[in-house]
Scaffold this motif. Structure first.
Motif, PDB file in Angstrom:
ATOM      1  N   PHE A  88      -4.411   7.550   4.177  1.00  0.00           N
ATOM      2  CA  PHE A  88      -4.908   6.281   3.654  1.00  0.00           C
ATOM      3  C   PHE A  88      -6.078   6.552   2.735  1.00  0.00           C
ATOM      4  CE2 PHE A  88      -7.644   2.452   4.042  1.00  0.00           C
ATOM      5  CZ  PHE A  88      -6.776   1.538   3.466  1.00  0.00           C
ATOM      6  N   ASN A  89      -5.990   6.054   1.508  1.00  0.00           N
ATOM      7  CA  ASN A  89      -7.046   6.238   0.502  1.00  0.00           C
ATOM      8  C   ASN A  89      -7.457   7.702   0.352  1.00  0.00           C
ATOM      9  OD1 ASN A  89      -7.309   3.640  -0.486  1.00  0.00           O
ATOM     10  ND2 ASN A  89      -8.891   3.071   0.978  1.00  0.00           N
ATOM     11  N   GLY A  90      -6.474   8.607   0.381  1.00  0.00           N
ATOM     12  CA  GLY A  90      -6.749  10.027   0.165  1.00  0.00           C
ATOM     13  C   GLY A  90      -7.253  10.779   1.385  1.00  0.00           C
ATOM     14  N   VAL A  91      -7.406  10.117   2.513  1.00  0.00           N
ATOM     15  CA  VAL A  91      -7.860  10.765   3.749  1.00  0.00           C
ATOM     16  C   VAL A  91      -6.664  10.912   4.677  1.00  0.00           C
ATOM     17  CG1 VAL A  91      -9.408  10.592   5.745  1.00  0.00           C
ATOM     18  CG2 VAL A  91     -10.157   9.737   3.511  1.00  0.00           C
ATOM     19  N   THR A  92      -6.518  12.108   5.268  1.00  0.00           N
ATOM     20  CA  THR A  92      -5.426  12.365   6.197  1.00  0.00           C
ATOM     21  C   THR A  92      -5.944  12.287   7.627  1.00  0.00           C
ATOM     22  OG1 THR A  92      -4.320  13.782   4.596  1.00  0.00           O
ATOM     23  CG2 THR A  92      -3.681  14.047   6.896  1.00  0.00           C
ATOM     24  N   ASP A  97      -8.443  -0.026  15.808  1.00  0.00           N
ATOM     25  CA  ASP A  97      -9.211  -0.568  14.690  1.00  0.00           C
ATOM     26  C   ASP A  97      -9.313   0.500  13.592  1.00  0.00           C
ATOM     27  OD1 ASP A  97     -10.726  -2.472  13.377  1.00  0.00           O
ATOM     28  OD2 ASP A  97     -12.600  -1.861  14.319  1.00  0.00           O
ATOM     29  N   PHE A  98      -8.236   0.683  12.837  1.00  0.00           N
ATOM     30  CA  PHE A  98      -8.179   1.724  11.817  1.00  0.00           C
ATOM     31  C   PHE A  98      -8.447   1.143  10.436  1.00  0.00           C
ATOM     32  CE2 PHE A  98      -5.230   3.160  15.194  1.00  0.00           C
ATOM     33  CZ  PHE A  98      -5.914   4.297  15.571  1.00  0.00           C
ATOM     34  N   PRO A  99      -8.881   1.991   9.475  1.00  0.00           N
ATOM     35  CA  PRO A  99      -9.192   1.490   8.127  1.00  0.00           C
ATOM     36  C   PRO A  99      -8.018   0.761   7.460  1.00  0.00           C
ATOM     37  CG  PRO A  99      -9.970   3.744   8.380  1.00  0.00           C
ATOM     38  CD  PRO A  99      -9.183   3.416   9.615  1.00  0.00           C
ATOM     39  N   TRP A 100      -6.790   1.259   7.609  1.00  0.00           N
ATOM     40  CA  TRP A 100      -5.633   0.611   6.976  1.00  0.00           C
ATOM     41  C   TRP A 100      -5.310  -0.729   7.625  1.00  0.00           C
ATOM     42  CZ3 TRP A 100      -5.719   5.311   9.344  1.00  0.00           C
ATOM     43  CH2 TRP A 100      -5.104   5.403  10.589  1.00  0.00           C
ATOM     44  N   GLU A 101      -5.657  -0.903   8.906  1.00  0.00           N
ATOM     45  CA  GLU A 101      -5.464  -2.190   9.569  1.00  0.00           C
ATOM     46  C   GLU A 101      -6.530  -3.179   9.106  1.00  0.00           C
ATOM     47  OE1 GLU A 101      -2.901  -3.153  11.135  1.00  0.00           O
ATOM     48  OE2 GLU A 101      -1.948  -1.210  11.418  1.00  0.00           O
ATOM     49  N   LYS A 102      -7.765  -2.733   9.013  1.00  0.00           N
ATOM     50  CA  LYS A 102      -8.830  -3.610   8.513  1.00  0.00           C
ATOM     51  C   LYS A 102      -8.484  -4.090   7.110  1.00  0.00           C
ATOM     52  CE  LYS A 102     -12.563  -1.366  11.059  1.00  0.00           C
ATOM     53  NZ  LYS A 102     -13.732  -0.496  10.946  1.00  0.00           N
ATOM     54  N   ASP A 103      -7.974  -3.182   6.283  1.00  0.00           N
ATOM     55  CA  ASP A 103      -7.603  -3.497   4.918  1.00  0.00           C
ATOM     56  C   ASP A 103      -6.498  -4.552   4.864  1.00  0.00           C
ATOM     57  OD1 ASP A 103      -8.195  -2.713   2.157  1.00  0.00           O
ATOM     58  OD2 ASP A 103      -6.115  -1.992   2.105  1.00  0.00           O
ATOM     59  N   ASP A 152       0.831  -1.211   0.000  1.00  0.00           N
ATOM     60  CA  ASP A 152       0.000   0.000   0.000  1.00  0.00           C
ATOM     61  C   ASP A 152       0.865   1.261   0.000  1.00  0.00           C
ATOM     62  OD1 ASP A 152      -2.286  -1.540  -0.038  1.00  0.00           O
ATOM     63  OD2 ASP A 152      -2.804  -1.203   2.070  1.00  0.00           O
ATOM     64  N   MET A 153       1.997   1.222   0.711  1.00  0.00           N
ATOM     65  CA  MET A 153       2.903   2.377   0.724  1.00  0.00           C
ATOM     66  C   MET A 153       3.575   2.555  -0.631  1.00  0.00           C
ATOM     67  SD  MET A 153       4.633   2.459   4.477  1.00  0.00           S
ATOM     68  CE  MET A 153       4.179   0.990   5.363  1.00  0.00           C
ATOM     69  N   LYS A 154       3.974   1.452  -1.260  1.00  0.00           N
ATOM     70  CA  LYS A 154       4.643   1.537  -2.559  1.00  0.00           C
ATOM     71  C   LYS A 154       3.711   2.060  -3.642  1.00  0.00           C
ATOM     72  CE  LYS A 154       8.144  -1.932  -1.655  1.00  0.00           C
ATOM     73  NZ  LYS A 154       8.665  -3.255  -1.942  1.00  0.00           N
ATOM     74  N   THR A 155       2.421   1.760  -3.518  1.00  0.00           N
ATOM     75  CA  THR A 155       1.458   2.205  -4.534  1.00  0.00           C
ATOM     76  C   THR A 155       0.848   3.569  -4.206  1.00  0.00           C
ATOM     77  OG1 THR A 155      -0.402   1.060  -3.470  1.00  0.00           O
ATOM     78  CG2 THR A 155       0.849  -0.169  -5.152  1.00  0.00           C
ATOM     79  N   GLY A 156       1.193   4.142  -3.060  1.00  0.00           N
ATOM     80  CA  GLY A 156       0.689   5.457  -2.686  1.00  0.00           C
ATOM     81  C   GLY A 156      -0.650   5.440  -1.969  1.00  0.00           C
ATOM     82  N   LYS A 157      -1.157   4.279  -1.675  1.00  0.00           N
ATOM     83  CA  LYS A 157      -2.436   4.160  -0.975  1.00  0.00           C
ATOM     84  C   LYS A 157      -2.294   4.518   0.501  1.00  0.00           C
ATOM     85  CE  LYS A 157      -6.123   0.753  -0.303  1.00  0.00           C
ATOM     86  NZ  LYS A 157      -6.565  -0.619  -0.608  1.00  0.00           N
ATOM     87  N   LEU A 158      -1.110   4.278   1.078  1.00  0.00           N
ATOM     88  CA  LEU A 158      -0.850   4.502   2.501  1.00  0.00           C
ATOM     89  C   LEU A 158       0.490   5.196   2.663  1.00  0.00           C
ATOM     90  CD1 LEU A 158      -1.435   3.838   5.572  1.00  0.00           C
ATOM     91  CD2 LEU A 158      -0.248   1.670   5.167  1.00  0.00           C
ATOM     92  N   SER A 159       0.550   6.178   3.561  1.00  0.00           N
ATOM     93  CA  SER A 159       1.820   6.792   3.952  1.00  0.00           C
ATOM     94  C   SER A 159       1.666   7.300   5.374  1.00  0.00           C
ATOM     95  CB  SER A 159       2.210   7.931   3.005  1.00  0.00           C
ATOM     96  OG  SER A 159       1.327   9.016   3.145  1.00  0.00           O
TER      97      SER A 159
END
Length: 136
Positions: free
Chosen positions: A99-103, A127-133, A84-91
């Motif tokens: 994550f997914n454009g939300v800061t 329980d965060f969105p990037w963890e669920k993902d 996800d970090m390599k594709t820019g989905k997560l940083s």
């Protein structure tokens, strides 16, 4: 300048044992390996089994038994974050997680790493969105 292909990646023998140049895991001399991603065993904070880093590396707890199913699960989970970090989905940075454009703002509050989600400060590891993902 010309491009030249490398040598064959075929099998070879060492002391009568057939080996391959494309080796992973214990055969490669390490206890955990992911192609193109450095996996580093180290002491991690209590309750933390793995961490994916912005530099593309993954830390796994040295408390995990090499080759165990738990180690595999941790590596798969952290690889999802790394991908996800390599594709820019997560940083992430010290100040936020994207994550997914939300800061999501991030701060240290009373010595704890806290992330603001849906208007509420929650301790990291929640329980965060990037963890669920990554748990799918």
């Amino acid at each position: 300048m010309a491009f030249k292909l490398g040598t064959s990646k075929g099998n070879y023998a060492v002391s009568g044992e057939i080996k391959t140049k494309m080796r992973f895991s214990q055969e490669a001399g390490g206890d955990a390996s992911v192609v193109g991603t450095p996996v580093i065993r180290k002491n991690l904070a209590e309750g933390i089994m793995g961490e994916a880093n912005m530099d593309g590396s993954i830390y796994i707890s040295n408390k995990l038994k090499p080759g165990s199913q738990e180690e595999t699960q941790v590596l798969l989970h952290e690889m999802r974050h790394a991908t996800d970090m390599k594709t820019g989905k997560l940083s992430y940075s010290d100040n936020d997680i994207k994550f997914n454009g939300v800061t999501y703002p991030r701060e240290t509050i009373n010595g704890k790493d806290m992330i603001k989600i849906e208007g509420k400060w929650t301790e990291a590891g929640g329980d965060f969105p990037w963890e669920k993902d990554a748990n799918i």
